[in-house]
Design a protein around this motif. Structure first.
Motif, mmCIF file in Angstrom:
data_model
loop_
_atom_site.group_PDB
_atom_site.id
_atom_site.type_symbol
_atom_site.label_atom_id
_atom_site.label_comp_id
_atom_site.label_asym_id
_atom_site.label_seq_id
_atom_site.Cartn_x
_atom_site.Cartn_y
_atom_site.Cartn_z
ATOM 1 N N VAL A 123 45.355 46.265 45.728
ATOM 2 C CA VAL A 123 46.441 46.070 46.687
ATOM 3 C C VAL A 123 47.768 45.949 45.958
ATOM 4 C CG1 VAL A 123 47.380 44.522 48.449
ATOM 5 C CG2 VAL A 123 44.930 44.998 48.385
ATOM 6 N N PHE A 124 47.793 45.163 44.899
ATOM 7 C CA PHE A 124 49.038 44.968 44.142
ATOM 8 C C PHE A 124 49.579 46.310 43.634
ATOM 9 C CE2 PHE A 124 47.275 40.590 42.608
ATOM 10 C CZ PHE A 124 47.235 40.152 43.923
ATOM 11 N N THR A 125 48.669 47.123 43.112
ATOM 12 C CA THR A 125 49.065 48.422 42.562
ATOM 13 C C THR A 125 49.657 49.312 43.639
ATOM 14 O OG1 THR A 125 47.294 48.241 40.925
ATOM 15 C CG2 THR A 125 48.238 50.427 41.259
ATOM 16 N N GLY A 126 49.020 49.329 44.798
ATOM 17 C CA GLY A 126 49.520 50.151 45.897
ATOM 18 C C GLY A 126 50.872 49.693 46.401
ATOM 19 N N VAL A 127 51.076 48.389 46.500
ATOM 20 C CA VAL A 127 52.351 47.850 46.999
ATOM 21 C C VAL A 127 53.483 48.175 46.036
ATOM 22 C CG1 VAL A 127 53.613 45.719 47.506
ATOM 23 C CG2 VAL A 127 51.296 46.041 48.388
ATOM 24 N N VAL A 128 53.265 47.965 44.747
ATOM 25 C CA VAL A 128 54.313 48.259 43.757
ATOM 26 C C VAL A 128 54.667 49.741 43.762
ATOM 27 C CG1 VAL A 128 54.819 48.351 41.283
ATOM 28 C CG2 VAL A 128 53.800 46.298 42.274
ATOM 29 N N ALA A 129 53.650 50.603 43.776
ATOM 30 C CA ALA A 129 53.907 52.047 43.759
ATOM 31 C C ALA A 129 54.666 52.479 45.004
ATOM 32 C CB ALA A 129 52.596 52.814 43.642
ATOM 33 N N ALA A 130 54.303 51.944 46.167
ATOM 34 C CA ALA A 130 54.998 52.303 47.401
ATOM 35 C C ALA A 130 56.442 51.822 47.376
ATOM 36 C CB ALA A 130 54.262 51.714 48.604
ATOM 37 N N GLY A 131 56.668 50.627 46.854
ATOM 38 C CA GLY A 131 58.032 50.120 46.757
ATOM 39 C C GLY A 131 58.906 50.987 45.874
ATOM 40 N N LEU A 132 58.386 51.410 44.743
ATOM 41 C CA LEU A 132 59.155 52.267 43.835
ATOM 42 C C LEU A 132 59.388 53.643 44.450
ATOM 43 C CD1 LEU A 132 57.416 51.289 40.479
ATOM 44 C CD2 LEU A 132 59.741 50.699 41.177
ATOM 45 N N ALA A 133 58.392 54.160 45.163
ATOM 46 C CA ALA A 133 58.551 55.463 45.813
ATOM 47 C C ALA A 133 59.652 55.408 46.867
ATOM 48 C CB ALA A 133 57.238 55.902 46.447
ATOM 49 N N LEU A 134 59.698 54.335 47.638
ATOM 50 C CA LEU A 134 60.734 54.203 48.666
ATOM 51 C C LEU A 134 62.119 54.067 48.040
ATOM 52 C CD1 LEU A 134 58.865 51.887 51.180
ATOM 53 C CD2 LEU A 134 59.625 54.238 51.597
ATOM 54 N N LEU A 135 62.195 53.438 46.874
ATOM 55 C CA LEU A 135 63.483 53.377 46.164
ATOM 56 C C LEU A 135 63.938 54.764 45.742
ATOM 57 C CD1 LEU A 135 63.519 50.362 43.661
ATOM 58 C CD2 LEU A 135 64.740 50.588 45.826
ATOM 59 N N ALA A 136 62.976 55.641 45.454
ATOM 60 C CA ALA A 136 63.316 56.981 44.973
ATOM 61 C C ALA A 136 63.786 57.903 46.082
ATOM 62 C CB ALA A 136 62.108 57.600 44.264
ATOM 63 N N VAL A 137 63.276 57.680 47.296
ATOM 64 C CA VAL A 137 63.602 58.564 48.416
ATOM 65 C C VAL A 137 65.018 58.298 48.889
ATOM 66 C CG1 VAL A 137 62.974 59.183 50.782
ATOM 67 C CG2 VAL A 137 61.198 58.705 49.100
ATOM 68 N N ARG A 138 65.736 59.357 49.252
ATOM 69 C CA ARG A 138 67.121 59.208 49.672
ATOM 70 C C ARG A 138 67.232 58.434 50.974
ATOM 71 N NH1 ARG A 138 69.849 65.169 48.587
ATOM 72 N NH2 ARG A 138 69.205 65.370 46.396
ATOM 73 N N GLY A 139 68.311 57.664 51.076
ATOM 74 C CA GLY A 139 68.590 56.948 52.313
ATOM 75 C C GLY A 139 68.579 55.448 52.095
ATOM 76 N N PRO A 140 69.579 54.720 52.626
ATOM 77 C CA PRO A 140 69.630 53.256 52.459
ATOM 78 C C PRO A 140 68.473 52.545 53.142
ATOM 79 C CG PRO A 140 71.321 54.017 54.006
ATOM 80 C CD PRO A 140 70.739 55.242 53.369
ATOM 81 N N ALA A 141 67.979 53.100 54.254
ATOM 82 C CA ALA A 141 66.872 52.444 54.962
ATOM 83 C C ALA A 141 65.609 52.431 54.112
ATOM 84 C CB ALA A 141 66.611 53.148 56.290
ATOM 85 N N THR A 142 65.334 53.546 53.444
ATOM 86 C CA THR A 142 64.136 53.590 52.600
ATOM 87 C C THR A 142 64.304 52.700 51.377
ATOM 88 O OG1 THR A 142 65.006 55.595 51.533
ATOM 89 C CG2 THR A 142 63.436 55.895 53.337
ATOM 90 N N ALA A 143 65.509 52.629 50.833
ATOM 91 C CA ALA A 143 65.746 51.747 49.684
ATOM 92 C C ALA A 143 65.576 50.288 50.092
ATOM 93 C CB ALA A 143 67.142 51.987 49.124
#
Length: 466
Positions: A215-235
């Motif tokens: 679970v920890f691994t999935g949460v961290v990876a998803a958080g970093l992916a959302l930071l990478a995607v364009r848009g303030p909402a995803t960040a």
């Protein structure tokens, strides 16, 4: 490099066996892994072989040309199948349904949480050991977010060991979506395709199914992916997830270098993403603080609790290097050669052997030559260049593994990760695998096969403990 890896692993196993024979407190029967020697087969064995064969055969070819959406969907399903098959080598009960039910695990504490606000307010008072109401080992060693995850499952009717184990598998397998999405958002689409099969057949899936670290691994990876995607909402969403990750494990302060690397690599909107991400992290910190849990106080108590247990016996002089052998079995043997090629790319650029890539996109090709041209272009540039611009030219296939390696080094030297890092470092191991994009295309199938064989060997020779 493979010889170096083999020597490291052999030394860690041999020295671990000698120390265990002498009664040194390694508290790991199969050091450097926290496991016991138990060669066995299970009805997950043929399923694991089938998944590996499909990925190594048509899957690897299909990944090069498939449409993006179907590729991610198929990759996720394959990762779930691979993780479940490995778990079922140990059987349904030992591998899944009872994996998270021992006294040391979070599920032991779930029935006692009747008032979440009260639990949070008194959480730090129960961290130290040898008290009548001390938390169980895993609960005490982490912020309350980890316990809250399983309490939440129970509240929605998904209580018990089976549901908890399946949740770990389903969330952990999401790295096969998150990491490639991040790479693609950062302009490294071809690298994402190259790395995806290595994420599917991750040897660390042995510990994803099933432990909370999945679970920890999935949460961290998803958080970093959302930071990478364009848009303030995803960040903002990415910041909320990374703030939540800080309340899953104290060690996730070391995700900071990865988050900064992602923000620096964004093609645009870096300042807005930084502010939105920071706002998300801050919102979670404030929410937990207002609810009564103070992160720094919890961390201070955890350090004390850590040395009330096995950490006081486990010798730093062994684990500080044997940890790397455990990481090798979790991330797979491809890590050493892949990181070596990343370093070669950087050296080639440093020498300025090629300058033809001055106008190339940082992720136009994940090969050593392309990376070398990029670094060469970076270093050949004349005139004042902003640090962020210099960093971006290195590209995600260089910076992300480098940031993950920095986090691993910090965790290792801290002395707070003596043993069991094969699961604890999974959130960093998956980003180390981004370096696999530097491998020559013809060699990837062989390295992927080595990854699968590593997982199969670990799971069939040992009984791993979460």
């Amino acid at each position: 490099m493979l010889a170096v890896e083999a020597a490291l692993l052999a030394a860690a196993v041999a020295v671990g066996a000698v120390l265990n024979h002498r009664g040194v407190g390694l508290h790991a029967d199969a050091a450097p892994l926290y496991a016991t020697w138990r060669p066995h087969l299970g009805w997950g064995t043929p399923a694991a072989l089938l998944v590996a064969g499909v990925v190594l055969g048509p899957g690897l070819r299909w990944a090069r040309t498939a449409r993006w959406g179907p590729l991610l969907g198929a990759g996720y399903l394959a990762a779930v199948a691979w993780t479940l098959a490995l778990a079922l080598v140990d059987g349904w009960s030992a591998g899944l349904s009872r994996r998270l039910t021992p006294q040391a695990e979070y599920l032991h504490e779930v029935p006692g949480v009747t008032d979440v606000r009260r639990m949070l307010a008194g959480f730090t008072d129960r961290i130290l050991d040898f008290q009548p109401d001390s938390w169980s080992t895993h609960t005490a060693g982490h912020p309350p977010g980890a316990l809250l995850f399983f309490v939440g499952l129970d509240r929605v009717g998904l209580g018990g060991g089976t549901a908890a184990a399946l949740a770990c598998v389903l969330v952990g397998a999401s790295i096969v979506v998150s990491v490639p999405l991040a790479l693609r958002a950062l302009g490294a689409g071809e690298a994402a395709r190259a790395v995806l099969p290595f994420l599917v057949l991750l040897p660390g899936a042995v510990w994803v199914g099933a432990s909370a670290d999945g679970v920890f691994t999935g949460v961290v990876a998803a958080g970093l992916a959302l930071l990478a995607v364009r848009g303030p909402a995803t960040a903002l969403a990415g910041g909320l997830l990374l703030g939540s990750a800080l309340h899953l494990s104290y060690g996730f302060v070391l995700v900071g270098p990865l988050a900064l690397a992602v923000l620096a690599l964004r093609p645009s909107g870096r300042r807005g993403a930084l502010l939105a991400g920071a706002a998300g992290v801050s919102a979670v910190l404030v929410a937990f603080t207002l609810a009564g849990f103070h992160w720094w106080q919890g961390y201070d108590r955890v350090v004390e609790r850590y040395y009330q247990g096995w950490a006081a016996d486990r010798p730093y002089g062994y684990w500080v290097w044997a940890n790397l052998a455990a990481l090798l079995l979790s991330a797979g043997p491809v890590v050493g050669p892949a990181l070596r090629r990343t370093l070669l790319a950087a050296r080639a650029g440093w020498r300025g052997t090629t300058r033809a890539g001055a106008a190339e996109s940082p992720a136009s090709a994940p090969t050593v030559g392309a990376s070398g041209r990029l670094v060469g272009a970076l270093l050949a540039h004349r005139g004042p260049v902003a640090l962020a611009s210099r960093v971006r030219l290195l590209g995600p296939t260089v910076l992300l593994p480098a940031a993950a390696a920095l986090a691993v080094i910090g965790a290792d030297l801290s002395g707070m990760s003596k043993a069991e890092v094969e699961r604890i470092w999974l959130p960093f191991a998956v980003w180390l695998l981004v370096a696999a994009a530097h491998l020559p295309a013809p060699a990837r199938r062989w390295w992927l096969a080595a990854q699968a064989l590593t997982a199969l060997a670990v799971n069939h020779l040992l009984f791993t403990v979460s």
